[in-house]
Motif scaffolding. Structure first.
Motif, PDB file in Angstrom:
ATOM      1  N   UNK A 200       0.837  -1.380   0.401  1.00 57.16           N
ATOM      2  CA  UNK A 200      -0.033  -0.192   0.160  1.00 57.16           C
ATOM      3  C   UNK A 200       0.915   1.303  -0.125  1.00 57.16           C
ATOM      4  N   UNK A 201       0.746   1.861  -0.766  1.00 58.16           N
ATOM      5  CA  UNK A 201       1.299   3.353  -0.493  1.00 58.16           C
ATOM      6  C   UNK A 201      -0.109   4.789  -0.382  1.00 58.16           C
ATOM      7  N   UNK A 202       0.806   6.248  -0.381  1.00 59.96           N
ATOM      8  CA  UNK A 202      -0.359   6.709   0.538  1.00 59.96           C
ATOM      9  C   UNK A 202       0.563   7.991  -0.265  1.00 59.96           C
ATOM     10  N   UNK A 203      -0.084   9.262   0.060  1.00 60.65           N
ATOM     11  CA  UNK A 203      -0.063   9.925  -0.239  1.00 60.65           C
ATOM     12  C   UNK A 203       0.299  11.042   1.385  1.00 60.65           C
ATOM     13  N   UNK A 204       0.781  11.590   2.617  1.00 58.89           N
ATOM     14  CA  UNK A 204       1.473  11.833   3.258  1.00 58.89           C
ATOM     15  C   UNK A 204       1.358  12.936   3.460  1.00 58.89           C
ATOM     16  N   UNK A 205       1.259  14.023   2.357  1.00 54.25           N
ATOM     17  CA  UNK A 205       1.235  15.312   2.891  1.00 54.25           C
ATOM     18  C   UNK A 205      -0.369  15.905   2.686  1.00 54.25           C
ATOM     19  N   UNK A 206      -1.093  16.537   3.561  1.00 57.35           N
ATOM     20  CA  UNK A 206      -2.675  17.104   3.839  1.00 57.35           C
ATOM     21  C   UNK A 206      -2.788  17.774   1.932  1.00 57.35           C
ATOM     22  N   UNK A 207      -3.709  17.329   1.388  1.00 54.40           N
ATOM     23  CA  UNK A 207      -2.998  17.985   0.325  1.00 54.40           C
ATOM     24  C   UNK A 207      -4.869  18.213  -0.347  1.00 54.40           C
ATOM     25  N   UNK A 208      -5.619  18.334   0.688  1.00 52.30           N
ATOM     26  CA  UNK A 208      -7.147  18.427  -0.447  1.00 52.30           C
ATOM     27  C   UNK A 208      -7.794  17.635   0.449  1.00 52.30           C
ATOM     28  N   UNK A 209      -9.034  17.853   0.011  1.00 52.60           N
ATOM     29  CA  UNK A 209     -10.682  17.226   0.322  1.00 52.60           C
ATOM     30  C   UNK A 209     -10.402  15.671   0.695  1.00 52.60           C
ATOM     31  N   UNK A 210     -10.348  14.863  -0.328  1.00 52.76           N
ATOM     32  CA  UNK A 210      -9.184  13.448   0.053  1.00 52.76           C
ATOM     33  C   UNK A 210      -8.411  13.207  -0.322  1.00 52.76           C
ATOM     34  N   UNK A 211      -7.379  14.046   0.785  1.00 60.50           N
ATOM     35  CA  UNK A 211      -6.168  13.924   1.292  1.00 60.50           C
ATOM     36  C   UNK A 211      -6.008  12.117   1.399  1.00 60.50           C
ATOM     37  N   UNK A 212      -7.175  11.714   2.651  1.00 60.14           N
ATOM     38  CA  UNK A 212      -6.811  10.553   3.539  1.00 60.14           C
ATOM     39  C   UNK A 212      -7.509   9.403   2.086  1.00 60.14           C
ATOM     40  N   UNK A 213      -7.508   9.394   0.833  1.00 58.64           N
ATOM     41  CA  UNK A 213      -8.310   8.835   0.091  1.00 58.64           C
ATOM     42  C   UNK A 213      -7.228   8.498  -1.272  1.00 58.64           C
ATOM     43  N   UNK A 214      -5.967   8.886  -0.987  1.00 58.55           N
ATOM     44  CA  UNK A 214      -5.306   9.326  -2.526  1.00 58.55           C
ATOM     45  C   UNK A 214      -4.118   7.903  -2.202  1.00 58.55           C
ATOM     46  N   UNK A 215      -4.456   6.759  -2.644  1.00 54.93           N
ATOM     47  CA  UNK A 215      -3.753   5.544  -1.738  1.00 54.93           C
ATOM     48  C   UNK A 215      -3.389   5.153  -3.388  1.00 54.93           C
ATOM     49  N   UNK A 216      -2.007   4.455  -3.546  1.00 53.75           N
ATOM     50  CA  UNK A 216      -2.331   3.648  -4.544  1.00 53.75           C
ATOM     51  C   UNK A 216      -1.212   2.407  -3.920  1.00 53.75           C
ATOM     52  N   UNK A 300     -19.093  11.955  -4.970  1.00 51.66           N
ATOM     53  CA  UNK A 300     -19.961  11.559  -3.417  1.00 51.66           C
ATOM     54  C   UNK A 300     -19.104  10.135  -2.653  1.00 51.66           C
ATOM     55  N   UNK A 301     -18.605   9.798  -3.820  1.00 45.97           N
ATOM     56  CA  UNK A 301     -16.971   8.779  -3.273  1.00 45.97           C
ATOM     57  C   UNK A 301     -15.780   9.156  -2.627  1.00 45.97           C
ATOM     58  N   UNK A 302     -15.621  10.262  -3.550  1.00 47.17           N
ATOM     59  CA  UNK A 302     -14.034  11.164  -3.355  1.00 47.17           C
ATOM     60  C   UNK A 302     -14.506  12.572  -4.003  1.00 47.17           C
ATOM     61  N   UNK A 303     -14.323  12.960  -2.566  1.00 45.49           N
ATOM     62  CA  UNK A 303     -14.895  14.661  -2.583  1.00 45.49           C
ATOM     63  C   UNK A 303     -13.669  15.449  -3.246  1.00 45.49           C
ATOM     64  N   UNK A 304     -14.036  16.392  -4.304  1.00 42.40           N
ATOM     65  CA  UNK A 304     -12.454  17.104  -4.393  1.00 42.40           C
ATOM     66  C   UNK A 304     -11.915  16.387  -5.968  1.00 42.40           C
ATOM     67  N   UNK A 305     -12.237  15.074  -6.649  1.00 41.41           N
ATOM     68  CA  UNK A 305     -10.936  14.339  -7.858  1.00 41.41           C
ATOM     69  C   UNK A 305     -11.649  14.532  -8.678  1.00 41.41           C
ATOM     70  N   UNK A 306     -12.657  15.823  -8.889  1.00 36.41           N
ATOM     71  CA  UNK A 306     -12.744  16.277 -10.397  1.00 36.41           C
ATOM     72  C   UNK A 306     -13.288  15.910 -11.360  1.00 36.41           C
TER      73      UNK A 306
END
Length: 328
Positions: A200-216, A300-306
């Motif tokens: 599991x990879x993560x974004x480890x810097x607060x970057x917006x509404x769906x930061x916690x969901x920014x996985x890879x 709805x699933x990922x706020x701010x996804x664009x």
């Protein structure tokens, strides 16, 4: 009453520490040389701090017992102030400890930098977007998203960039985090010791509404499996009678933002090999139900996804789901 208060505080502290440590779970199970070096530094620092803490607490309790008020004692005890010898000791020892940790840490830092600059490493450009990851295999002419596929026992050098705001690339079990900054490139390397694993990879810097969901995901394979994956990714998926209608829907509604061939750039995630990905939207299981939910209402699933909500009939949605699930 006091004992209950102390017990409550201790329980609260234990819960807080447990909560904090759950965010670092992968760090304590390193699966590559870089992560193992970093784990060694963590263990060394913790070990030294534990020894210091034990010594400090031992001296503290010794002083409590040795210099406690005696029965029958009146007035103040003899006052002793200052000790040149003790001041030198508790100044020099911390300085030595910090120097040891600093020298060892700098040594491992240069070791990691040397590995990053070795020719023959698998080169991957990583571009962070709100809130997804793009992976470009620079020497292999392959562009994909969300799943980073790498062969075992192969050094991978990633060039980290951002298309929008500050993010941070982190694979806890393989390497420490490094920032992806708009307008500049950072580089780091890692290697996996095992095949057939998904890290599991993560974004480890607060970057917006769906930061916690920014996985890879980092998917490790054998060398032969990696070559087969490359060949499959470079081979366009044939449109069959069962997927023809969905392919047409995709062309009309989705192609403006998404590519399905690895040699084309796109505004949104490249969907080549989408059906083989572990997750939808980076964090939901790749099932038909979640895929439908994602297409119908991305925000709805990922706020701010664009990703806009595309108007589809029920039949168009059915056809599109069938087509996307054929992209293997």
């Amino acid at each position: 009453m006091k004992s209950r208060t102390m017990a409550g505080r201790s329980a609260l502290l234990l819960v807080m520490m447990t909560t904090l440590l759950t965010g670092c779970g992968g760090v304590f199970d390193p699966q590559g040389p870089v992560a193992k070096d970093q784990y060694f530094l963590i263990a060394l620092s913790f070990g030294i701090m534990l020894v210091v803490m034990i010594v400090v607490f031992a001296l503290f309790f010794y002083a409590l017992v040795r210099f406690r008020k005696r029965r029958g004692q009146t007035g103040y005890p003899e006052q002793v102030e200052g000790s040149h010898k003790l001041e030198v000791i508790w100044t020099v020892i911390p300085f030595i400890i910090v120097m040891i940790l600093g020298i060892i840490t700098v040594g491992y830092t240069f070791k990691a930098d040397r590995q990053t600059n070795i020719e023959g490493n698998l080169q991957v450009k990583v571009i962070a977007h709100q809130f997804w990851w793009e992976f470009i295999y620079s020497d292999l002419d392959v562009r994909t998203a969300q799943d980073l596929v790498v062969p075992e026992n192969t050094w991978v050098t990633v060039e980290l960039e951002s298309s929008d705001v500050l993010h941070s690339f982190w694979i806890p079990q393989l390497a420490g985090k490094m920032d992806t900054n708009p307008g500049m490139t950072n580089r780091m390397s890692f290697k996996s010791d095992v095949a057939g694993k998904i890290f599991k990879g993560k974004c480890a810097e607060l970057c917006g509404a769906s930061h916690a969901l920014m996985d890879f995901k980092v998917v490790t394979t054998t060398a032969d499996e990696f070559d087969a994956w490359l060949a499959k990714m470079k081979t366009p998926v044939a449109v069959t009678a069962a997927t023809e209608a969905g392919s047409q829907v995709f062309t009309n509604k989705c192609l403006a933002c998404h590519a399905v061939t690895v040699d084309n750039a796109s505004a949104g995630p490249n969907l080549a090999g989408f059906a083989n990905r572990d997750k939808v939207a980076g964090y939901r299981d790749n099932t038909e139900a979640y895929l439908r939910e994602w297409i119908l209402d991305p925000e709805e699933m990922k706020p701010g996804a664009g990703m806009p909500k595309v108007p589809l009939t029920d039949q168009e949605l059915d056809d599109l789901v069938v087509y996307l699930q054929s992209l293997k």
